[in-house]
Every structure is written in C-alpha cells, then in structure tokens.
Design a protein around this motif. Structure first.
Motif, PDB file in Angstrom:
ATOM      1  N   LYS A   1       0.824  -1.204   0.000  1.00 49.91           N
ATOM      2  CA  LYS A   1       0.000   0.000   0.000  1.00 49.91           C
ATOM      3  C   LYS A   1       0.866   1.265   0.000  1.00 49.91           C
ATOM      4  O   LYS A   1       0.578   2.228  -0.697  1.00 49.91           O
ATOM      5  CB  LYS A   1      -0.918  -0.014   1.229  1.00 49.91           C
ATOM      6  CG  LYS A   1      -1.975   1.033   1.111  1.00 49.91           C
ATOM      7  CD  LYS A   1      -2.955   1.025   2.208  1.00 49.91           C
ATOM      8  CE  LYS A   1      -3.968   2.137   1.976  1.00 49.91           C
ATOM      9  NZ  LYS A   1      -3.346   3.385   1.579  1.00 49.91           N
ATOM     10  N   ARG A   2       1.936   1.209   0.781  1.00 54.26           N
ATOM     11  CA  ARG A   2       2.813   2.385   0.835  1.00 54.26           C
ATOM     12  C   ARG A   2       3.492   2.613  -0.511  1.00 54.26           C
ATOM     13  O   ARG A   2       3.622   3.751  -0.972  1.00 54.26           O
ATOM     14  CB  ARG A   2       3.852   2.220   1.953  1.00 54.26           C
ATOM     15  CG  ARG A   2       3.264   2.452   3.342  1.00 54.26           C
ATOM     16  CD  ARG A   2       4.348   2.630   4.387  1.00 54.26           C
ATOM     17  NE  ARG A   2       4.941   1.374   4.762  1.00 54.26           N
ATOM     18  CZ  ARG A   2       4.508   0.601   5.768  1.00 54.26           C
ATOM     19  NH1 ARG A   2       3.473   0.984   6.474  1.00 54.26           N
ATOM     20  NH2 ARG A   2       5.112  -0.524   6.061  1.00 54.26           N
TER      21      ARG A   2
ATOM     22  N   THR B   1       1.028   4.085  -2.824  1.00 54.43           N
ATOM     23  CA  THR B   1       0.808   5.496  -2.501  1.00 54.43           C
ATOM     24  C   THR B   1       1.909   6.367  -3.113  1.00 54.43           C
ATOM     25  O   THR B   1       1.629   7.424  -3.690  1.00 54.43           O
ATOM     26  CB  THR B   1       0.790   5.687  -0.960  1.00 54.43           C
ATOM     27  OG1 THR B   1      -0.229   4.862  -0.421  1.00 54.43           O
ATOM     28  CG2 THR B   1       0.528   7.127  -0.592  1.00 54.43           C
ATOM     29  N   ILE B   2       3.146   5.913  -2.976  1.00 52.56           N
ATOM     30  CA  ILE B   2       4.266   6.671  -3.551  1.00 52.56           C
ATOM     31  C   ILE B   2       4.112   6.752  -5.069  1.00 52.56           C
ATOM     32  O   ILE B   2       4.254   7.817  -5.682  1.00 52.56           O
ATOM     33  CB  ILE B   2       5.609   5.993  -3.188  1.00 52.56           C
ATOM     34  CG1 ILE B   2       5.879   6.137  -1.697  1.00 52.56           C
ATOM     35  CG2 ILE B   2       6.772   6.605  -3.974  1.00 52.56           C
ATOM     36  CD1 ILE B   2       6.931   5.194  -1.182  1.00 52.56           C
TER      37      ILE B   2
ATOM     38  N   GLY C   1       1.283   9.079  -6.069  1.00 52.31           N
ATOM     39  CA  GLY C   1       1.647  10.469  -5.764  1.00 52.31           C
ATOM     40  C   GLY C   1       2.590  11.029  -6.808  1.00 52.31           C
ATOM     41  O   GLY C   1       2.400  12.145  -7.313  1.00 52.31           O
TER      42      GLY C   1
ATOM     43  N   ARG D   1       0.751  11.547 -10.188  1.00 53.52           N
ATOM     44  CA  ARG D   1      -0.062  12.773 -10.227  1.00 53.52           C
ATOM     45  C   ARG D   1       0.812  14.001 -10.443  1.00 53.52           C
ATOM     46  O   ARG D   1       0.499  14.891 -11.226  1.00 53.52           O
ATOM     47  CB  ARG D   1      -0.828  12.924  -8.907  1.00 53.52           C
ATOM     48  CG  ARG D   1      -2.041  12.036  -8.811  1.00 53.52           C
ATOM     49  CD  ARG D   1      -2.990  12.539  -7.710  1.00 53.52           C
ATOM     50  NE  ARG D   1      -4.182  11.722  -7.678  1.00 53.52           N
ATOM     51  CZ  ARG D   1      -4.443  10.813  -6.732  1.00 53.52           C
ATOM     52  NH1 ARG D   1      -3.593  10.620  -5.756  1.00 53.52           N
ATOM     53  NH2 ARG D   1      -5.562  10.128  -6.763  1.00 53.52           N
ATOM     54  N   GLN D   2       1.930  14.036  -9.696  1.00 52.63           N
ATOM     55  CA  GLN D   2       2.863  15.167  -9.839  1.00 52.63           C
ATOM     56  C   GLN D   2       3.318  15.284 -11.296  1.00 52.63           C
ATOM     57  O   GLN D   2       3.378  16.364 -11.858  1.00 52.63           O
ATOM     58  CB  GLN D   2       4.100  14.935  -8.966  1.00 52.63           C
ATOM     59  CG  GLN D   2       3.896  15.174  -7.506  1.00 52.63           C
ATOM     60  CD  GLN D   2       4.467  16.509  -7.092  1.00 52.63           C
ATOM     61  OE1 GLN D   2       3.735  17.415  -6.722  1.00 52.63           O
ATOM     62  NE2 GLN D   2       5.764  16.667  -7.180  1.00 52.63           N
TER      63      GLN D   2
ATOM     64  N   ARG E   1       0.808  16.594 -13.912  1.00 51.23           N
ATOM     65  CA  ARG E   1       0.455  18.012 -13.729  1.00 51.23           C
ATOM     66  C   ARG E   1       1.640  18.930 -14.019  1.00 51.23           C
ATOM     67  O   ARG E   1       1.546  20.133 -13.833  1.00 51.23           O
ATOM     68  CB  ARG E   1      -0.046  18.236 -12.303  1.00 51.23           C
ATOM     69  CG  ARG E   1      -1.427  17.653 -12.122  1.00 51.23           C
ATOM     70  CD  ARG E   1      -1.872  17.718 -10.689  1.00 51.23           C
ATOM     71  NE  ARG E   1      -3.046  16.870 -10.505  1.00 51.23           N
ATOM     72  CZ  ARG E   1      -3.514  16.515  -9.334  1.00 51.23           C
ATOM     73  NH1 ARG E   1      -2.936  16.951  -8.240  1.00 51.23           N
ATOM     74  NH2 ARG E   1      -4.574  15.745  -9.242  1.00 51.23           N
TER      75      ARG E   1
ATOM     76  N   PHE F   1      12.714  16.810  -2.701  1.00 45.71           N
ATOM     77  CA  PHE F   1      11.999  16.278  -1.548  1.00 45.71           C
ATOM     78  C   PHE F   1      12.845  16.413  -0.275  1.00 45.71           C
ATOM     79  O   PHE F   1      12.313  16.571   0.809  1.00 45.71           O
ATOM     80  CB  PHE F   1      11.608  14.818  -1.774  1.00 45.71           C
ATOM     81  CG  PHE F   1      10.608  14.644  -2.911  1.00 45.71           C
ATOM     82  CD1 PHE F   1       9.926  15.734  -3.420  1.00 45.71           C
ATOM     83  CD2 PHE F   1      10.369  13.407  -3.459  1.00 45.71           C
ATOM     84  CE1 PHE F   1       9.025  15.601  -4.465  1.00 45.71           C
ATOM     85  CE2 PHE F   1       9.467  13.249  -4.497  1.00 45.71           C
ATOM     86  CZ  PHE F   1       8.791  14.342  -5.004  1.00 45.71           C
TER      87      PHE F   1
ATOM     88  N   HIS G   1      12.639  20.159   0.667  1.00 44.63           N
ATOM     89  CA  HIS G   1      11.301  20.557   1.103  1.00 44.63           C
ATOM     90  C   HIS G   1      10.902  19.906   2.428  1.00 44.63           C
ATOM     91  O   HIS G   1       9.777  20.094   2.887  1.00 44.63           O
ATOM     92  CB  HIS G   1      10.268  20.196   0.029  1.00 44.63           C
ATOM     93  CG  HIS G   1      10.311  21.144  -1.131  1.00 44.63           C
ATOM     94  ND1 HIS G   1       9.269  21.292  -2.016  1.00 44.63           N
ATOM     95  CD2 HIS G   1      11.260  21.987  -1.558  1.00 44.63           C
ATOM     96  CE1 HIS G   1       9.600  22.181  -2.933  1.00 44.63           C
ATOM     97  NE2 HIS G   1      10.807  22.617  -2.675  1.00 44.63           N
ATOM     98  N   GLY G   2      11.803  19.114   2.997  1.00 48.71           N
ATOM     99  CA  GLY G   2      11.502  18.475   4.278  1.00 48.71           C
ATOM    100  C   GLY G   2      10.632  17.237   4.142  1.00 48.71           C
ATOM    101  O   GLY G   2      10.189  16.673   5.148  1.00 48.71           O
ATOM    102  N   ILE G   3      10.359  16.828   2.898  1.00 50.13           N
ATOM    103  CA  ILE G   3       9.480  15.666   2.700  1.00 50.13           C
ATOM    104  C   ILE G   3      10.165  14.387   3.191  1.00 50.13           C
ATOM    105  O   ILE G   3       9.534  13.550   3.840  1.00 50.13           O
ATOM    106  CB  ILE G   3       9.061  15.555   1.215  1.00 50.13           C
ATOM    107  CG1 ILE G   3       8.074  16.676   0.893  1.00 50.13           C
ATOM    108  CG2 ILE G   3       8.434  14.188   0.908  1.00 50.13           C
ATOM    109  CD1 ILE G   3       7.691  16.804  -0.561  1.00 50.13           C
TER     110      ILE G   3
ATOM    111  N   LEU H   1       8.948  11.872   5.979  1.00 47.76           N
ATOM    112  CA  LEU H   1       8.767  10.441   5.719  1.00 47.76           C
ATOM    113  C   LEU H   1       9.604   9.589   6.681  1.00 47.76           C
ATOM    114  O   LEU H   1       9.224   8.474   7.021  1.00 47.76           O
ATOM    115  CB  LEU H   1       9.131  10.114   4.265  1.00 47.76           C
ATOM    116  CG  LEU H   1       8.133  10.638   3.213  1.00 47.76           C
ATOM    117  CD1 LEU H   1       8.665  10.394   1.802  1.00 47.76           C
ATOM    118  CD2 LEU H   1       6.764   9.989   3.364  1.00 47.76           C
TER     119      LEU H   1
ATOM    120  N   TRP I   1      10.495   3.305  -0.393  1.00 48.53           N
ATOM    121  CA  TRP I   1      10.554   4.530  -1.184  1.00 48.53           C
ATOM    122  C   TRP I   1      11.259   4.261  -2.518  1.00 48.53           C
ATOM    123  O   TRP I   1      10.775   4.656  -3.586  1.00 48.53           O
ATOM    124  CB  TRP I   1      11.282   5.636  -0.414  1.00 48.53           C
ATOM    125  CG  TRP I   1      11.603   6.813  -1.276  1.00 48.53           C
ATOM    126  CD1 TRP I   1      12.804   7.130  -1.825  1.00 48.53           C
ATOM    127  CD2 TRP I   1      10.683   7.814  -1.746  1.00 48.53           C
ATOM    128  NE1 TRP I   1      12.701   8.261  -2.590  1.00 48.53           N
ATOM    129  CE2 TRP I   1      11.408   8.699  -2.567  1.00 48.53           C
ATOM    130  CE3 TRP I   1       9.313   8.038  -1.552  1.00 48.53           C
ATOM    131  CZ2 TRP I   1      10.827   9.796  -3.195  1.00 48.53           C
ATOM    132  CZ3 TRP I   1       8.738   9.136  -2.174  1.00 48.53           C
ATOM    133  CH2 TRP I   1       9.479   9.985  -2.979  1.00 48.53           C
TER     134      TRP I   1
END
Lengths: 306, 363
Positions: free
Chosen positions: B3-4, B7-8, B11, B14-15, B18, B196, B199-201, B205, B215
C-alpha cells in the motif's frame, strides 16, 4: 497526577568531540503544550530529532508512550506526528491529495476530511499546494502531522516566516489540537508564541536545559523582579546608574529592580545629576528578558536573532 | 508495504502529469529529436547516397556483398575499376565515400581465419558520411553474424536483416530509447531526491513507518512507467513517420527494465553528494551529457577516435545502446544478451551502492 508521555534520563548526544546534548533529564506530560526555546546550536533540534526517531542518542534512556526508544522506535513512529522545519508538501498535489499521500504511510489513519476541517481548509481542499499562502501551507503541514491520529505532535518552528496574522491563525490550530487532548512539543524562535501557547517550556543553551517550568514560573524564577525603563534617559542616565547594572537599549535605559529602595535610588540619582528623561516605566520581565539574560542572545521583534 | 509503495507511485504519477515540463521532456522531446535527426539523415527513407566502390577481389562473394549493399536501396553504388589509382581518383572527382574491398576477400571469408579489413574512405565533413557508414556497417554486421553463428543461424535471421532498408534512423531509434532511459531516470531521480530533501518531505517520511527500500521501489516503479511512456512514443513515431521496423522482444524489455534501475541508482548516488537542487541538476547534466554523445546514441562508436571508443567502453549507456540495437534492429540475440549481462553486472554494483548510501535517517 498527570501521566508523562515522554521521560528522558541522562540523554547525551555527541558528534565527535562536540557535545550537542549534555546529560539532559526531562519529563513531558500528557496533553500539554511543551515548548523548547534556544539559540541555534543549543541542542534543541538534536533533542527533538532524537525523540522523533530520526537521530540516535549517544547515551541515556528515553521512554515515549511507554516504549523504550532503542527497542520500540517502530511503534513510537506509528504514534507520533511530526511537522518538520520549513516543510513543504508536494507542490502539484492538492491539499486533499497531499494529506492522503502521507496518510497512506500508516496502517492507522485519521479521516482526511476531518483533518481538513480541523485546520479550516474546507474551501481549499482541491487547490494545489503551490498555490497556497505561507500560512495555509503551514496549516496543511499541521494536518499532515495529524494523519495517523498521533498522541504526540512535534511542531518544529511552525510559524517561522509567517506574517503576524497568519501566525495567529496557526496558533488557533495548535490550540485546537491541544483541546483535542494531543500532547504538543513545539520548537520556536518566537518568545511571544512560546509564552502564549505553552503550558510549560524549557530554555536550552549549550546542550543543557537552563530553565524549565510554566512561562510564569520561568519568568518568576529567572526574571529577577521588575524592570525599570527610563525612556529617553540616554547615555547620561546609563553612566549615572551604571553601579545598578543599567543597560542602554536605543535611547532608553533599563535597570533590574532588586529591592523596593532601588526605585528611590534611581530617581534620586537622576535628580542629583540633573539628567533629563521622558518617563519612567515599571514592568514585569517578559520571557524575552529572561531568554536574553540566560542565553545572551539578541531578540528583535520577538524573534531570536542568532 | 504494497500500500505504501502504491501510494508513492500514485503520488509521483499525479505530480508528473500536472507538470508540463516533465511531460514535455518525456514525450515531446524524443519526438522532436527523432523528427529533426530523421529529417536530416533519413528524409523518410527516399534519399540515397553515392558510394564509390573498388572491388580488388572480383569474386562471387565480393559481388554478393556489393549486391547486399545495393539491396539496402540507400546506396547508389558506382564501381571503380580495380586498376584505378584510388588517391588520384578521389582527388580528381571530389569523392565523399569510397569503399575498397581487398583482394582475398572471398578466401578469407570462407576460411574464417583472417579478419577482413574493408577500407572506407570518407570526407568527414560531409553530411552523408554517417548514413553511408551506418548502412555499410549494418550489412557488415549481417556478414559477421553469418560467420559467427553457423548455418542455421544465417537462415533464420540473416536474410531479413540485410533485406531491410537499414538507414540512419534504424541506427538512431534504439539510441534515442537508450538516451531517454538515461535522461528520465537520472534527471528525474536527482530532481525528486533533492527537491523532496530540501522541502523536508524526506524528513517527514523518516518519521513514518515507511522504509527507505519502500521509497526506492516505489520511485523505480514510477521511473519504469515514465520510461515506458517515452519508449512507446519513440517507437510509435519511428514506425509511423519513418516506417522503421523494430521489435520489442523479451531481451530488449529486460534491457529497458534493468537499465532503468541502473540509471535511477546513478541518480540517487548523484543526489547524495550534491544537496542543492540547482547544482544537483547541473551535476546530473555533467554525468548524462558526455554519455549522450560518447556512448553511441547519435553516432556509431566506430566513427569516433580510438581514445573516445576506449572511453565509451566504461559508459553504461554504451551497452544499453548496443544491446537495444542488437535486440531491436539487427535481431542479434547473442549480442543483445552479452550486452545485457554487462548491464546487469554494472546495475548490481550501482544499485547496491545507492541503497547503501541513501538512507534518509540521520544516522
């Protein structure tokens, strides 16, 4: 009696010969807002990062939510929420998508729409993160720190860089978290923020806690009585009252009042030396005064300047 | 865990969709490259180039070889008498491309004992030299396969290769695929990792149950999808616009997958040493740009000076390009597998290094 959610005994962190955190003890109680203040290099970030399971301690014992940090970091990670310093979520994901992304990292997670309501971003839920203002971004960050419904939330300088209005909006969100019973550990450079939000706070310098208690206790213990400010007194007043520890700030002179006769001595000295001034004000010391006294660091506009 | 990773993956997807810049570099950029280079060197397959040829052997085998060159329909063969002095012939007629088949060609071909050295003399400044060289090289490759593979092998693959209209674009497309794998994997990985981190992502994480391996798996899977989109774009453009015949078999797919992992790992290693986002992009360029030009994406390695050819042998993209050409154009499965083996070895070393140094925990 309030239960401790974090207990630290003899925490030490060394980087080679440098001792960043020096044999520190601390207890943080359930449901309180606990702030850690200190100049850069004081050891506060290192301390907090050890509690966030990012860094390892050199020595000491830490228990978080009943788990030993050395052996139970996985379980601790599931139960804490963190808003890192200068955090920016994914630019091209919406508010909702960002919160959902980070929620996807946990097995147990809060309802995304409830989190959006908690930080009052219902009308921005489908807006890309990059199009939000600084204050709104921080609110998204706080929502992200809550995605796993944590019992302890670490907020690392959540209002740095925000204008006063946005800062106060974030304060309201933090108060909302506290009202929901979360324990909040806050690191900040803003003295007013710490004073207004904290149930208790600690001032850290050179790897040690040098003051600990509620804001009023810290001021009471370390403030050393009232402060007399001679507005417009200038250099002449400062020289005249040097023996009493007068300090010049801009054109004003500040003196700590140690006993009731000090004020009489000040007025007499000014009259005797025929020194002109605009006004004499007496006030309680603020947290800023205490911080300045304990660390020797400068503060401008309520924010610590290193 | 699944699942994780999902999700990555979603995500990052989508980035990507766009970001007009990301879509441009993944989809539009290779199309533009193909169209420009294809128009310059291929002209839709209708151009042909003059090749002067002196047959010093005059045997059935040499005549067969010349016929194979004619069959490509890319070369206009002009025969030069065997007793003609080549140097004065070239000078007096401003010849751009001259191929000399040496005496003993047939004998050496049949004995398999001595190497046959075909001498191709070209005007290096001519725009046609590359296409002529590529075409001759493709025919020679077919002969080499005959010699190395035995009777059955010739019958299965050799005839098809030689009868194709091999041109510059046939050489170019697998090179573009290799190039896009490298560019997408290295540049995107460096971009993601540094952005990332800054930006502190990653710091965020690191406080979640997500592991570093999860990851990396999620990111590599997304890289594969981006590479897949780009490869599909390159192939569709090549087939529709230039009528290129290329096949995507298991070997070429494996090469694409393994090299995506390899270049993603290179991106991770770069981003570990260069923290600043802008500097990291430049560092990624410093690694990818030399490979782009020196690993045979645009030009055959054989056309480069010897020292550059030696340098190309240490570049992973060289083996990706060679492997893809062998698998997709020449049908040389043995050559493709050889290159794939080298890519696997390099990938293992680089990926293990990347995983070892890329932990996002502070210690």
């Amino acid at each position: 009696m309030e239960r401790n959610v974090i207990t630290i005994r003899g925490l030490t962190k060394k980087y080679g010969n440098l001792v960043a955190v020096n044999n520190v003890d601390l207890e943080i109680r359930a449901g309180e807002v606990f702030s850690i203040l200190g100049p850069n290099g004081a050891g506060k970030t290192t301390t907090v990062e050890i509690l966030e399971c990012i860094r390892k301690a050199t020595s000491g014992e830490i228990e978080i939510l009943g788990h030993d940090l050395m052996t139970g970091s996985k379980e601790i990670r599931r139960q804490i929420g963190v808003l890192p310093q200068e955090f920016n979520a994914f630019d091209l994901l919406t508010v909702r998508e960002n919160i959902k992304f980070f929620a996807g990292m946990y097995d147990r997670r809060a309802d995304v729409d409830e989190l959006i309501s908690l930080v009052d971003l219902e009308d921005k839920r489908d807006v890309c993160f990059k199009n939000l203002s600084g204050g709104l971004k921080q609110r998204v960050g706080i929502a992200i720190s809550m995605v796993n419904d944590p019992r302890i939330v670490f907020l690392d300088e959540p209002t740095t860089g925000l204008d006063p209005g946005a800062r106060r909006e974030v304060w309201e969100v933090i108060r909302g978290l506290r009202a929901k019973g979360r324990t909040i550990i806050l690191t900040t450079h803003y003295m007013e923020e710490a004073e207004v939000l904290s149930d208790r706070l600690a001032i850290m310098n050179n790897g040690k806690f040098i003051a600990l208690g509620s804001p009023s206790e810290v001021i009471e213990d370390h403030g050393g009585g009232q402060i007399c400010t001679i507005l417009g007194g200038g250099l002449a007043a400062m020289h005249s009252l040097k023996d009493m520890g007068a300090e010049l700030k801009d054109n004003d002179v500040m003196i700590q009042i140690r006993d009731k006769d000090d004020l009489v001595r000040i007025v007499t000295s000014l009259d005797h030396n025929d020194i002109s001034y605009d006004e004499i004000i007496l006030r309680r010391p603020s947290l800023e005064d205490v911080f300045l006294k304990l660390t020797g660091h400068t503060i401008e506009g309520g924010e610590l300047i290193d | 865990m699944t699942k994780r990773i999902t999700t990555i993956f979603t995500g990052l997807a989508r980035q990507f969709f766009r970001s007009p810049g990301s879509v441009f570099w993944t989809v539009a950029f290779p199309v533009i490259l193909i169209l420009i280079f294809g128009a310059i060197f291929d002209s839709g397959g209708f151009s042909s180039y003059d090749l002067y040829l002196q047959d010093l052997d005059g045997s059935d085998s040499s005549r067969d070889f010349i016929q194979k060159l004619r069959d490509t329909e890319v070369l206009n063969i002009h025969t030069v008498p065997a007793d003609e002095d080549i140097d004065s012939f070239i000078t007096s007629r401003s010849i751009e491309n001259m191929l000399i088949i040496p005496a003993g060609f047939e004998k050496d071909l049949q004995s398999h004992t001595a190497g046959i050295n075909l001498s191709l003399r070209q005007d290096g400044t001519s725009g046609t030299s590359m296409a002529v060289f590529t075409t001759i090289n493709a025919v020679v490759q077919g002969y080499n396969l005959k010699l190395a593979g035995g009777e059955n092998y010739i019958l299965v693959t050799q005839h098809d290769i030689i009868s194709e209209d091999l041109s510059y674009i046939d050489f170019f497309l697998p090179g573009i695929i290799g190039l896009m794998i490298m560019m997408i994997a290295v540049q995107s990985t460096v971009g993601y990792q540094t952005r990332f981190r800054n930006h502190g992502i990653f710091r965020k994480l690191a406080t979640t149950p997500l592991t570093n391996a999860e990851w990396l798996i999620g990111m590599m899977l997304w890289m594969l999808v981006m590479v897949g989109i780009s490869v599909a774009t390159v192939m569709i453009t090549g087939i529709l616009v230039f009528n290129v015949t290329m096949s995507l078999d298991v070997t070429s797919l494996m090469i694409i997958i393994i090299s995506t992992g390899l270049f993603t790992a290179i991106g991770i290693i770069i981003s570990q040493f260069v923290k600043d986002e802008e500097v990291a992009g430049t560092a990624a360029g410093a690694v990818t740009f030399p490979m782009m030009f020196l690993a045979g994406s645009f030009f055959p390695l054989e056309s480069m000076p010897g020292y550059l050819q030696s340098f190309a042998k240490v570049l992973p993209l060289t083996y990706v390009n060679n492997g893809l050409r062998d698998a997709m154009i020449y049908g040389n499965t043995v050559g493709a597998l050889d290159n794939m083996l080298i890519i696997i070895v390099i990938a293992l070393v680089v990926i293990i290094t990347a995983v070892a140094i890329s932990g996002w925990k502070k210690e």
